[in-house]
Design a protein around this motif. Structure first.
Motif, PDB file in Angstrom:
ATOM      1  N   LYS A 105      56.404  31.398  70.513  1.00 19.72           N
ATOM      2  CA  LYS A 105      55.087  31.585  70.996  1.00 19.72           C
ATOM      3  C   LYS A 105      53.805  30.619  70.373  1.00 19.72           C
ATOM      4  O   LYS A 105      54.512  29.985  69.697  1.00 19.72           O
ATOM      5  CB  LYS A 105      54.885  33.176  69.750  1.00 19.72           C
ATOM      6  N   PHE A 106      52.947  30.267  71.658  1.00 19.18           N
ATOM      7  CA  PHE A 106      52.112  28.811  72.374  1.00 19.18           C
ATOM      8  C   PHE A 106      51.034  29.241  71.148  1.00 19.18           C
ATOM      9  O   PHE A 106      50.315  30.698  71.508  1.00 19.18           O
ATOM     10  CB  PHE A 106      52.099  29.013  73.290  1.00 19.18           C
ATOM     11  N   ASN A 107      50.992  29.193  70.181  1.00 21.68           N
ATOM     12  CA  ASN A 107      49.800  29.224  69.072  1.00 21.68           C
ATOM     13  C   ASN A 107      48.204  29.055  69.675  1.00 21.68           C
ATOM     14  O   ASN A 107      46.936  29.255  69.330  1.00 21.68           O
ATOM     15  CB  ASN A 107      49.788  28.251  67.938  1.00 21.68           C
ATOM     16  N   VAL A 108      48.110  28.326  70.870  1.00 18.62           N
ATOM     17  CA  VAL A 108      46.628  28.051  71.931  1.00 18.62           C
ATOM     18  C   VAL A 108      45.802  27.501  70.585  1.00 18.62           C
ATOM     19  O   VAL A 108      45.065  27.549  70.499  1.00 18.62           O
ATOM     20  CB  VAL A 108      46.114  29.761  72.448  1.00 18.62           C
ATOM     21  N   ASP A 109      46.251  26.310  70.456  1.00 19.71           N
ATOM     22  CA  ASP A 109      45.642  25.800  69.087  1.00 19.71           C
ATOM     23  C   ASP A 109      45.671  24.305  69.469  1.00 19.71           C
ATOM     24  O   ASP A 109      46.518  24.105  70.789  1.00 19.71           O
ATOM     25  CB  ASP A 109      45.895  25.503  67.346  1.00 19.71           C
ATOM     26  N   GLY A 110      44.785  23.543  68.805  1.00 19.50           N
ATOM     27  CA  GLY A 110      44.172  22.050  69.158  1.00 19.50           C
ATOM     28  C   GLY A 110      46.195  21.171  68.971  1.00 19.50           C
ATOM     29  O   GLY A 110      46.033  20.233  69.818  1.00 19.50           O
ATOM     30  N   SER A 111      47.033  21.615  67.881  1.00 18.33           N
ATOM     31  CA  SER A 111      47.603  20.834  67.480  1.00 18.33           C
ATOM     32  C   SER A 111      48.932  21.334  68.873  1.00 18.33           C
ATOM     33  O   SER A 111      49.894  21.079  68.920  1.00 18.33           O
ATOM     34  CB  SER A 111      48.232  20.774  66.355  1.00 18.33           C
ATOM     35  N   LYS A 112      49.419  21.757  69.655  1.00 19.84           N
ATOM     36  CA  LYS A 112      49.928  22.543  70.955  1.00 19.84           C
ATOM     37  C   LYS A 112      50.914  23.031  69.582  1.00 19.84           C
ATOM     38  O   LYS A 112      51.968  22.547  70.076  1.00 19.84           O
ATOM     39  CB  LYS A 112      50.209  21.229  71.675  1.00 19.84           C
ATOM     40  N   THR A 113      51.456  23.841  69.408  1.00 21.67           N
ATOM     41  CA  THR A 113      52.056  23.725  68.251  1.00 21.67           C
ATOM     42  C   THR A 113      52.319  25.384  68.452  1.00 21.67           C
ATOM     43  O   THR A 113      51.475  26.382  69.584  1.00 21.67           O
ATOM     44  CB  THR A 113      51.628  24.864  66.644  1.00 21.67           C
ATOM     45  N   TYR A 114      54.463  25.563  68.414  1.00 22.39           N
ATOM     46  CA  TYR A 114      54.491  26.798  68.824  1.00 22.39           C
ATOM     47  C   TYR A 114      55.495  27.337  67.192  1.00 22.39           C
ATOM     48  O   TYR A 114      55.883  26.666  66.356  1.00 22.39           O
ATOM     49  CB  TYR A 114      56.037  26.414  69.646  1.00 22.39           C
ATOM     50  N   THR A 115      55.150  28.474  67.324  1.00 25.45           N
ATOM     51  CA  THR A 115      55.543  29.295  65.755  1.00 25.45           C
ATOM     52  C   THR A 115      56.836  29.786  67.037  1.00 25.45           C
ATOM     53  O   THR A 115      57.319  31.204  67.486  1.00 25.45           O
ATOM     54  CB  THR A 115      55.014  30.771  65.536  1.00 25.45           C
ATOM     55  N   VAL A 116      58.323  29.399  65.984  1.00 26.19           N
ATOM     56  CA  VAL A 116      59.208  30.246  66.044  1.00 26.19           C
ATOM     57  C   VAL A 116      60.187  31.284  65.077  1.00 26.19           C
ATOM     58  O   VAL A 116      60.128  30.644  64.123  1.00 26.19           O
ATOM     59  CB  VAL A 116      60.248  29.011  66.193  1.00 26.19           C
ATOM     60  N   THR A 117      60.490  32.032  65.795  1.00 24.11           N
ATOM     61  CA  THR A 117      60.884  33.601  64.747  1.00 24.11           C
ATOM     62  C   THR A 117      62.289  34.231  64.762  1.00 24.11           C
ATOM     63  O   THR A 117      62.749  33.956  66.326  1.00 24.11           O
ATOM     64  CB  THR A 117      59.819  35.241  64.530  1.00 24.11           C
ATOM     65  N   TYR A 118      63.261  33.721  63.977  1.00 25.71           N
ATOM     66  CA  TYR A 118      64.084  34.203  64.468  1.00 25.71           C
ATOM     67  C   TYR A 118      65.026  35.032  63.359  1.00 25.71           C
ATOM     68  O   TYR A 118      64.418  35.211  62.077  1.00 25.71           O
ATOM     69  CB  TYR A 118      65.625  33.044  64.475  1.00 25.71           C
ATOM     70  N   THR A 119      66.101  35.597  63.821  1.00 34.02           N
ATOM     71  CA  THR A 119      66.381  36.670  62.151  1.00 34.02           C
ATOM     72  C   THR A 119      67.878  36.664  62.105  1.00 34.02           C
ATOM     73  O   THR A 119      68.848  37.242  63.238  1.00 34.02           O
ATOM     74  CB  THR A 119      66.355  38.100  62.693  1.00 34.02           C
TER      75      THR A 119
END
Length: 247
Positions: A105-119
């Motif tokens: 998921k792209f977080n739409v922030d200034g650092s251009k971060t993505y949150t990756v989630t897995y199980t």
């Protein structure tokens, strides 16, 4: 010079070797160079976008060597601010060589971060590969040992100014600590919501200080009441969510 002639319509008024010739005609050199500021690129020019996967940063519990438990969602962050434009791809390989699904998921922030989630669906050593623009980023693949014992969320405790009802200032960094020594093994997840229930306005980072101590640092970007939820092994710990008024 040939490319400039072909794609910028800049005629080659001098030879390449003239550039390093101390006796070159200065007027010819100046005339040649003066064409570039107003030159316009032709369509379909062979441009190569500036992309540097080596500048991608990854951090978070989902890529730590230990502490991940099976059948509990775990996350980590991919920061691409200095890497240019490119797609983020994550491959989670279990001990059998099979791929586990990973949500990005792209977080739409200034650092251009993505949150990756897995199980993780099984115990054992997993490999987490992070690719940017088709190339692996530094330290990838990450070796993550997944264990199968889920801890007791009721034995997790916290402290720190970042969880106090008042005293947190907008735009100023604050923090709180999470203690898991008596809780057993499990993953921590922290969600900070602003007064509009938006989680993208607060910059939040969780780091492992020692085996049983984690620190969450965050910067609230808006004033008002913020809700901080702390999960351990998928369950909210005692007193969570915490209500914090940001001034």
């Amino acid at each position: 010079m040939t490319l400039a002639n072909d794609w910028l319509n800049v005629p080659q008024l001098i030879k390449p070797e003239d550039v390093v010739d101390p006796n070159v005609d200065e007027l010819s050199m100046m005339t040649y160079l003066s064409q570039f500021p107003n030159a316009k690129l032709k369509p379909n020019a062979p441009l190569h976008p500036h992309v540097n996967p080596n500048r991608v940063r990854c951090y978070g519990l989902g890529i730590e060597p230990t502490g991940v438990v099976s059948y509990v969602p775990i996350s980590f962050t991919v920061e691409t601010f200095s890497a240019g434009k490119g797609d983020v791809k994550v491959l989670v390989e279990n001990p059998r060589g099979q791929l586990e699904p990973a949500q990005i998921k792209f977080n739409v922030d200034g650092s251009k971060t993505y949150t990756v989630t897995y199980t993780a669906k099984m115990e054992g050593m997993h490999k987490v590969k992070v690719l940017f623009a088709g190339n692996e980023v530094p330290k990838s693949p990450y070796n993550v040992k997944v264990e199968g014992t889920v801890g007791d969320f009721r034995k997790v405790s916290t402290s720190g100014p970042g969880l106090e009802p008042t005293g947190v200032m907008v735009g100023q960094p604050t923090y709180f600590d999470v203690f898991t020594k008596d809780a057993g093994k499990g993953q921590l997840q922290i969600i900070v919501l602003d007064q509009q229930n938006n989680r993208n306005t607060t910059i939040c980072r969780l780091t492992k200080v020692s085996e049983y101590i984690y620190q969450c640092q965050y910067v609230a970007q808006t004033v008002g009441i913020h809700s901080i939820s702390i999960f351990f092994s998928g369950q909210q710990i005692p007193y969570s969510p915490f209500s914090v008024t940001v001034c």
